[in-house]
Design a protein around this motif. Structure first.
Motif, PDB file in Angstrom:
ATOM      1  N   GLU A   1      46.974  36.214  42.480  1.00  0.00           N
ATOM      2  CA  GLU A   1      46.613  34.799  42.594  1.00  0.00           C
ATOM      3  C   GLU A   1      45.597  34.588  43.718  1.00  0.00           C
ATOM      4  O   GLU A   1      44.623  33.856  43.557  1.00  0.00           O
ATOM      5  N   ALA A   2      45.840  35.218  44.869  1.00  0.00           N
ATOM      6  CA  ALA A   2      44.922  35.093  46.002  1.00  0.00           C
ATOM      7  C   ALA A   2      43.539  35.636  45.628  1.00  0.00           C
ATOM      8  O   ALA A   2      42.522  35.021  45.939  1.00  0.00           O
ATOM      9  N   LYS A   3      43.502  36.780  44.949  1.00  0.00           N
ATOM     10  CA  LYS A   3      42.236  37.381  44.520  1.00  0.00           C
ATOM     11  C   LYS A   3      41.488  36.444  43.573  1.00  0.00           C
ATOM     12  O   LYS A   3      40.287  36.240  43.701  1.00  0.00           O
ATOM     13  N   SER A   4      42.210  35.838  42.652  1.00  0.00           N
ATOM     14  CA  SER A   4      41.600  34.916  41.706  1.00  0.00           C
ATOM     15  C   SER A   4      41.010  33.693  42.421  1.00  0.00           C
ATOM     16  O   SER A   4      39.881  33.273  42.149  1.00  0.00           O
ATOM     17  N   ILE A   5      41.751  33.132  43.362  1.00  0.00           N
ATOM     18  CA  ILE A   5      41.298  31.947  44.097  1.00  0.00           C
ATOM     19  C   ILE A   5      40.073  32.284  44.951  1.00  0.00           C
ATOM     20  O   ILE A   5      39.063  31.580  44.914  1.00  0.00           O
ATOM     21  N   VAL A   6      40.154  33.367  45.726  1.00  0.00           N
ATOM     22  CA  VAL A   6      39.051  33.735  46.619  1.00  0.00           C
ATOM     23  C   VAL A   6      37.809  34.119  45.815  1.00  0.00           C
ATOM     24  O   VAL A   6      36.695  33.699  46.141  1.00  0.00           O
ATOM     25  N   THR A   7      37.988  34.891  44.760  1.00  0.00           N
ATOM     26  CA  THR A   7      36.848  35.303  43.941  1.00  0.00           C
ATOM     27  C   THR A   7      36.167  34.086  43.328  1.00  0.00           C
ATOM     28  O   THR A   7      34.936  33.985  43.335  1.00  0.00           O
ATOM     29  N   SER A   8      36.933  33.145  42.855  1.00  0.00           N
ATOM     30  CA  SER A   8      36.371  31.921  42.278  1.00  0.00           C
ATOM     31  C   SER A   8      35.656  31.079  43.337  1.00  0.00           C
ATOM     32  O   SER A   8      34.553  30.577  43.113  1.00  0.00           O
ATOM     33  N   LEU A   9      36.280  30.938  44.504  1.00  0.00           N
ATOM     34  CA  LEU A   9      35.684  30.179  45.601  1.00  0.00           C
ATOM     35  C   LEU A   9      34.348  30.783  46.017  1.00  0.00           C
ATOM     36  O   LEU A   9      33.339  30.084  46.142  1.00  0.00           O
ATOM     37  N   ARG A  10      34.333  32.095  46.203  1.00  0.00           N
ATOM     38  CA  ARG A  10      33.100  32.765  46.641  1.00  0.00           C
ATOM     39  C   ARG A  10      32.041  32.740  45.548  1.00  0.00           C
ATOM     40  O   ARG A  10      30.852  32.671  45.834  1.00  0.00           O
ATOM     41  N   LYS A  11      32.446  32.765  44.293  1.00  0.00           N
ATOM     42  CA  LYS A  11      31.478  32.674  43.194  1.00  0.00           C
ATOM     43  C   LYS A  11      30.800  31.299  43.203  1.00  0.00           C
ATOM     44  O   LYS A  11      29.591  31.188  43.016  1.00  0.00           O
ATOM     45  N   ARG A  12      31.573  30.249  43.443  1.00  0.00           N
ATOM     46  CA  ARG A  12      30.994  28.900  43.516  1.00  0.00           C
ATOM     47  C   ARG A  12      30.006  28.800  44.673  1.00  0.00           C
ATOM     48  O   ARG A  12      28.923  28.227  44.541  1.00  0.00           O
ATOM     49  N   GLU A  13      30.374  29.359  45.834  1.00  0.00           N
ATOM     50  CA  GLU A  13      29.471  29.353  46.995  1.00  0.00           C
ATOM     51  C   GLU A  13      28.176  30.097  46.659  1.00  0.00           C
ATOM     52  O   GLU A  13      27.082  29.618  46.964  1.00  0.00           O
TER      53      GLU A  13
ATOM     54  N   TYR B   1      39.181  38.254  50.768  1.00  0.00           N
ATOM     55  CA  TYR B   1      38.628  37.934  52.082  1.00  0.00           C
ATOM     56  C   TYR B   1      37.853  36.625  52.026  1.00  0.00           C
ATOM     57  O   TYR B   1      36.808  36.529  51.393  1.00  0.00           O
ATOM     58  N   ALA B   2      38.393  35.620  52.662  1.00  0.00           N
ATOM     59  CA  ALA B   2      37.746  34.316  52.781  1.00  0.00           C
ATOM     60  C   ALA B   2      38.277  33.678  54.056  1.00  0.00           C
ATOM     61  O   ALA B   2      39.250  32.925  54.026  1.00  0.00           O
ATOM     62  N   PRO B   3      37.654  33.986  55.196  1.00  0.00           N
ATOM     63  CA  PRO B   3      38.216  33.561  56.482  1.00  0.00           C
ATOM     64  C   PRO B   3      38.358  32.058  56.647  1.00  0.00           C
ATOM     65  O   PRO B   3      39.183  31.606  57.427  1.00  0.00           O
ATOM     66  N   ARG B   4      37.597  31.273  55.924  1.00  0.00           N
ATOM     67  CA  ARG B   4      37.693  29.815  56.084  1.00  0.00           C
ATOM     68  C   ARG B   4      38.485  29.142  54.964  1.00  0.00           C
ATOM     69  O   ARG B   4      38.560  27.924  54.902  1.00  0.00           O
ATOM     70  N   ALA B   5      39.045  29.926  54.081  1.00  0.00           N
ATOM     71  CA  ALA B   5      39.843  29.348  52.991  1.00  0.00           C
ATOM     72  C   ALA B   5      41.162  28.837  53.539  1.00  0.00           C
ATOM     73  O   ALA B   5      41.715  29.389  54.497  1.00  0.00           O
ATOM     74  N   SER B   6      41.663  27.787  52.917  1.00  0.00           N
ATOM     75  CA  SER B   6      42.981  27.294  53.325  1.00  0.00           C
ATOM     76  C   SER B   6      44.031  28.330  52.915  1.00  0.00           C
ATOM     77  O   SER B   6      43.716  29.319  52.271  1.00  0.00           O
ATOM     78  N   ALA B   7      45.261  28.093  53.265  1.00  0.00           N
ATOM     79  CA  ALA B   7      46.337  29.055  53.014  1.00  0.00           C
ATOM     80  C   ALA B   7      46.304  29.567  51.576  1.00  0.00           C
ATOM     81  O   ALA B   7      46.204  28.793  50.630  1.00  0.00           O
ATOM     82  N   LEU B   8      46.369  30.874  51.464  1.00  0.00           N
ATOM     83  CA  LEU B   8      46.333  31.513  50.153  1.00  0.00           C
ATOM     84  C   LEU B   8      47.749  31.891  49.725  1.00  0.00           C
ATOM     85  O   LEU B   8      48.606  32.151  50.566  1.00  0.00           O
ATOM     86  N   PRO B   9      47.984  31.950  48.415  1.00  0.00           N
ATOM     87  CA  PRO B   9      49.316  32.354  47.956  1.00  0.00           C
ATOM     88  C   PRO B   9      49.615  33.802  48.348  1.00  0.00           C
ATOM     89  O   PRO B   9      48.704  34.606  48.530  1.00  0.00           O
ATOM     90  N   SER B  10      50.875  34.140  48.469  1.00  0.00           N
ATOM     91  CA  SER B  10      51.255  35.505  48.850  1.00  0.00           C
ATOM     92  C   SER B  10      51.079  36.488  47.699  1.00  0.00           C
ATOM     93  O   SER B  10      50.933  37.682  47.919  1.00  0.00           O
ATOM     94  N   ASN B  11      51.050  35.993  46.470  1.00  0.00           N
ATOM     95  CA  ASN B  11      50.814  36.851  45.313  1.00  0.00           C
ATOM     96  C   ASN B  11      49.362  37.332  45.349  1.00  0.00           C
ATOM     97  O   ASN B  11      48.426  36.529  45.330  1.00  0.00           O
ATOM     98  N   LEU B  12      49.175  38.648  45.419  1.00  0.00           N
ATOM     99  CA  LEU B  12      47.842  39.231  45.578  1.00  0.00           C
ATOM    100  C   LEU B  12      46.894  38.863  44.431  1.00  0.00           C
ATOM    101  O   LEU B  12      45.727  38.533  44.667  1.00  0.00           O
TER     102      LEU B  12
END
Length: 193
Positions: A56-68, A43-54
């Motif tokens: 990969e998407a989890k890894s990207i969003v979790t990393s993004l939110r951790k940085r925030e 869940y990252a409503p303002r993230a750009s398009a996420l990959p369809s692979n769950l």
């Protein structure tokens, strides 16, 4: 020095709900810890398009939110210690939509395995000092699980609650009183503002 552990159901809950308090507590001789429970998410409503692979998407969003999360805590106070418990958030864990996480009638909390698991994990924080948990305003299932686990593991007079935002701005006074009464019933202790 007093140690205060604040339990955050998700990464943004404590900074959003307690930013001003955290800023003020810098002046107090207090060791601050924030424990994020359900920090694995897509869940990252303002993230750009996420990959369809769950995964990969989890890894990207979790990393993004951790940085925030890291950025906001550094802005408040660099000495705040952040711990992550790495549980999946409700949509991933329960296979539900984001829109249905705040339907308390849909989820029975009693007997949920997460409550038992988290209550065991939370006990160590009570041994070290005071603990703040969300009141679970708005009925979000993850917030309710964290509140139930904190109450189950609480030591007398060592548990407090915070009003979780933005839910606190959405609920009626009657709902707020109901949440306070539920927390009082669970702890057996009358709460004070």
């Amino acid at each position: 020095m007093t140690e205060l552990t604040i339990v955050s159901p998700h990464r943004d809950d404590v900074p959003f709900s307690l930013y001003l308090s955290l800023s003020q507590w810098r002046a107090v001789p207090l060791k601050l810890n924030v424990v994020t429970v359900f920090n694995l998410s897509v869940y990252a409503p303002r993230a750009s398009a996420l990959p369809s692979n769950l995964d990969e998407a989890k890894s990207i969003v979790t990393s993004l939110r951790k940085r925030e999360d890291s950025r906001v805590f550094r802005l408040i106070d660099k000495t705040i210690r952040v711990e992550e418990l790495n549980f999946l958030d409700a949509p991933l864990r329960l296979g539900i939509s984001v829109a249905s996480v705040c339907k308390p009638q849909s989820f029975l909390i009693d007997g949920r395995p997460e409550v038992e698991t988290l209550s065991h994990r939370f006990r160590r924080y009570f041994l070290r000092g005071l603990v703040l948990a969300p009141l679970a305003l708005g009925g979000h299932v993850d917030h309710r699980i964290v509140r139930a686990a904190a109450i189950k593991s609480a030591m007398p007079q060592k548990l407090g609650f915070y009003e979780d935002l933005p839910y606190a701005t959405w609920v009626s006074d009657a709902s707020l009183r109901k949440a306070v009464l539920a927390a009082e019933h669970g702890t057996g202790v009358p709460l004070k503002s």
